[in-house]
Structures are given as C-alpha cells and as structure tokens.
Motif scaffolding. Structure first.
Motif: not given
Ligand SMILES: [Zn+2]
Length: 435
Positions: A81-83, A113-116, A147-150, A175-177
């Motif tokens: 999961g990303h922080l 929702v994304d993603m805590k 840094d997942e969002e970048a 993982g997510e989504v």
């Molecule tokens: Zn995410």
C-alpha cells in the motif's frame, strides 16, 4: 500479548493515517512519508515484527516487513500500500481533508479512498492475526511505499531497484484499486479485481520548422506543423481491442445482467453498464490525449520550434501498435520524446490466489460476484511486476449502492464507510487464511 481486534482498530488506524500529512505534489518538496512510515512501523513492531524504514531521500520513507508463514518452502505473497496522497484544496471540502472526521457513517479525508483505507485494513488484520498467534500459511511481505502518486521513483521503483532482496520469493502481489463493490441490484454486487493495467506514455512533441518574419511566406512553420499533428492525434479514433481481461469482464457482466453481449460492438455493451462505463470504457482501446501546447513568443515572429504534450495509454499487448500509430500521425516534421513511460501489465483471472479472493468475498457477502478488470491508470504494481510477481488490485470494500466510489479517487470529499472498512478486515483475514 493481549489479542487485538482488527474490526475495532481499523477505523482508528485509518483516521490516524489521514491526520498525518503525507501529500505528494510530485516535486519532492512536501512533508514526505516519514511520519506515516514511523507510525506504521510502530504498529507493526508492537505485534512482534521487525519492520525496516528505508528512506530514498530525506523524509521519503518506505516500510517493509516480513511475516514468516507456516510453510517457508512456499512462495511468498506481497501486500503493498502507498503512504502518500495527492494534494487538496481544503476550502472545497465539507470536512477538512486532514481531519479524519467521522460523519454520516464514513471516515472523511484525503486518502480515505486512495489508499490509507487499505493501509489501515492491512495493519488491522496483521495486528489481530499476530496478536492471536495466527501466522499466514506462507511468508507474507508487507510494503508501505512512498511516492506512488508521482510514479514511485522514491517508492516502489526505488525499492525494487535497490532492495530487491526484501522481496525474495514473492511471486504474487496484492495492492490497490480493486476489490470494491459495484451494486448490480439489491441482492448482487460485482467486486472488481484488478488484473491488468494500461501502460503509460507521456510524450513531448516537438515540431521543427524555419524561423522567420511573420509577414513572409513560410511553408515550414513549426506552429502549423505542430497544430496539425496534435489535431490528427486528438481526433484519431483508436480501434477497439479486446484484451483477455476485458473479454472475461464483459462475458461475466453480460451473463450476470442478462445483457446481450455483442462481441462486435463491445462499446454498446459497456454503455449499458451505467456509472461503470466511465471506468471500463477507457479499457477497450488505446488512447492519446493532447494535454499541453507551447510555441512562439511574439505575434510577428515565426518560431523555429513548437511543442505539445500528449498523454498516451496503451493496452497490454498493444504497445507496438500504439507507437506505430502515433508515429504515423505525427508526420515527418514532428518528433517525440518520453516525459514518462511505463509498461502495461496483465495476468489471468485464475489460480488458487484468485479463488482465495473470490471465496473470501462470498463468505462475507453472499451476493458477491468477483470479476477481473483493467485499470486505465498505473500503480506500484508495475514496479513489483518487474521482480516477476503477478499482481492484483484487491482492497475489499462492500459499499452502499449510491456511493460513487471510483469518482472519489483524487476527488473532493473523499470518504469511506466505517462498515466497509470492517468488512475489508474480515475479508482480508479470510483471504490470508486461504492464501
Ligand atoms: Zn493509490
């Protein structure tokens, strides 16, 4: 150790994580993920794990821990999961995005929702299981990334480039989504499990011409060349290409809804899916959208070059076709270079791990129907797939029928129902029993 209860803890964990500012504007200037990573590491250490905090740059922190399973000879499973979270404009929100407020049965805030939400679910289920002395059947590696969002260059990319040994033996990743419900009717819910991701091609186009006075004849005008190329790309109708994931999705959904599936007109089938059409529509074809334009500096000066940016996304298996088409549309006087380029990935919707996900969902929601889908964007999974893992988006949440969940990713008033978080803990617990 006193036994901990994941369903009791998960809401508090999610609120705590939301209150830790870990916004990522993409330029390495924000607060970083350090505080969130320390919080996560402490929660894991409390139940006997030995988490490592790994910084790729000042305050850009990742956490990795390994839970030894009952059968160490089996391949390991990665839960990641990303922080970080995307930035926000607090004035637009009903409750402050860093408040973790509980209202209307939901936890509100950036990252709900994304993603805590999933980070909290992983922590809650792992803490409960370890406090009860219940190990998973095989090794499980936990990774909480920066840094997942970048794009992950301080997070998953960096980890897999520099610390691949921490993922030794991992052949599958969660993982997510994915894993959230979309209601078909009162009794039935689709749970979309991500099994594929489109590839990414952000491109800078440059048209090359002959500079000169704006009053003269000029048939090598860079602005004209660029505008024509951008127009050709933007107006191009990409052909429908049905990948295995999309075929399986359409077949399952058509059957569940008793819709007529017209293989020659997948778009018409997708159009019948209501709100889902927005998510699924982009996975029927490659896309290329012009997003930025620049050229020139004075009304009577023809510049030598002009530039544009295009956001391209290609389906698994159709990358070559994508670039052949783009190059044809560019024409001879416009060149392209990558601003960002990443792979497409796809795995089958089969095998014991898929069954474990589907079974865990049905056990907690008898109306659950698990289906695979393709994400039109990208996640950390691309980086982990380079280490040979097959991956899934599976953050299980049973959601109310009227909640526009997919619309809240990066949106305003991000929130997750507290009941959904507790549902997720129960599903993940069953899943870990069966993984
Ligand atoms: Zn995410």
């Amino acid at each position: 150790m006193t036994a901990l209860n994941g369903e009791d803890e998960v809401v508090g964990l999610c609120r705590d994580l939301i209150r830790i500012d870990s916004t990522n504007a993409g330029d390495n200037t924000g607060p970083g993920e350090r505080a969130a990573a320390e919080y996560v590491a402490e929660k894991l250490a409390e139940v006997g794990l030995e988490p490592r905090i790994l910084e790729s740059d000042s305050r850009r922190a990742n956490v990795v821990a390994r839970i030894s399973g009952e059968d160490p000879s089996r391949d390991a499973l990665l839960l990641h999961g990303h922080l970080d979270v995307v930035p926000f404009n607090a004035d637009d929100w009903t409750h402050h995005p860093l408040s973790g407020e509980i209202a209307d049965g939901c936890v509100w805030g950036r990252g709900a929702v994304d993603m805590k939400d999933m980070d909290a679910m992983i922590l809650a289920v792992v803490r409960q299981r370890l406090s009860e002395g219940r190990r998973p059947p095989r090794d499980v590696v936990l990774a909480f990334t920066a840094d997942e969002e970048a794009g992950g260059s301080y997070g998953a990319q960096w980890l897999t480039d520099n610390h691949a040994d921490l993922f030794e033996g991992c052949t599958e990743a969660i993982g997510e989504v994915g894993g959230f419900s979309v209601s078909l009717d009162e009794a039935r819910r689709l749970y979309l499990i991500e099994t594929a991701e489109k590839g990414i091609a952000w491109m800078r186009l440059t048209a090359h011409g002959r500079a000169g006075h704006g009053s003269m004849l000029n048939h090598e005008n860079a602005v004209t060349e660029l505008a024509e190329a951008v127009g050709r790309i933007g107006r191009y109708e990409w052909p429908v290409r049905l990948t295995q994931t999309v075929k399986t999705f359409l077949a399952e959904v058509s059957e569940a809804l008793e819709l007529e599936l017209d293989a020659d007109d997948a778009e018409a089938t997708v159009a019948k899916l209501g709100p889902l059409a927005r998510m699924i529509g982009a996975t029927l074809r490659n896309t290329a959208n012009p997003t930025m334009l620049a050229g020139g500096y004075k009304a009577n000066v023809i510049p030598q070059t002009a530039t544009a940016h295009v956001d391209g996304r290609f389906l698994p298996g159709y990358e070559d076709e994508f670039f052949e088409t783009v190059d044809r549309l560019l024409g001879p006087n416009v060149t392209r270079e990558f601003v960002y380029h990443d792979i497409a990935i796809e795995t089958g919707f089969d095998g014991p791990l898929v069954r474990a996900m589907a079974d865990a969902l049905v056990a907690e929601d008898p109306g659950a129907l698990a289906v695979p889908y393709t994400l039109s964007g990208g996640t950390d999974l691309k980086a982990f797939s380079r280490l040979g893992m097959r991956g899934f988006g599976f953050a299980p949440l049973r959601l109310p029928a009227d909640l526009d969940f997919s619309g809240m990713f990066h949106g305003v008033d991000e929130r997750v129902p507290t009941d959904s978080l507790r549902f997720g803990v129960r599903v993940l617990d069953r899943f870990l029993d069966g993984c």
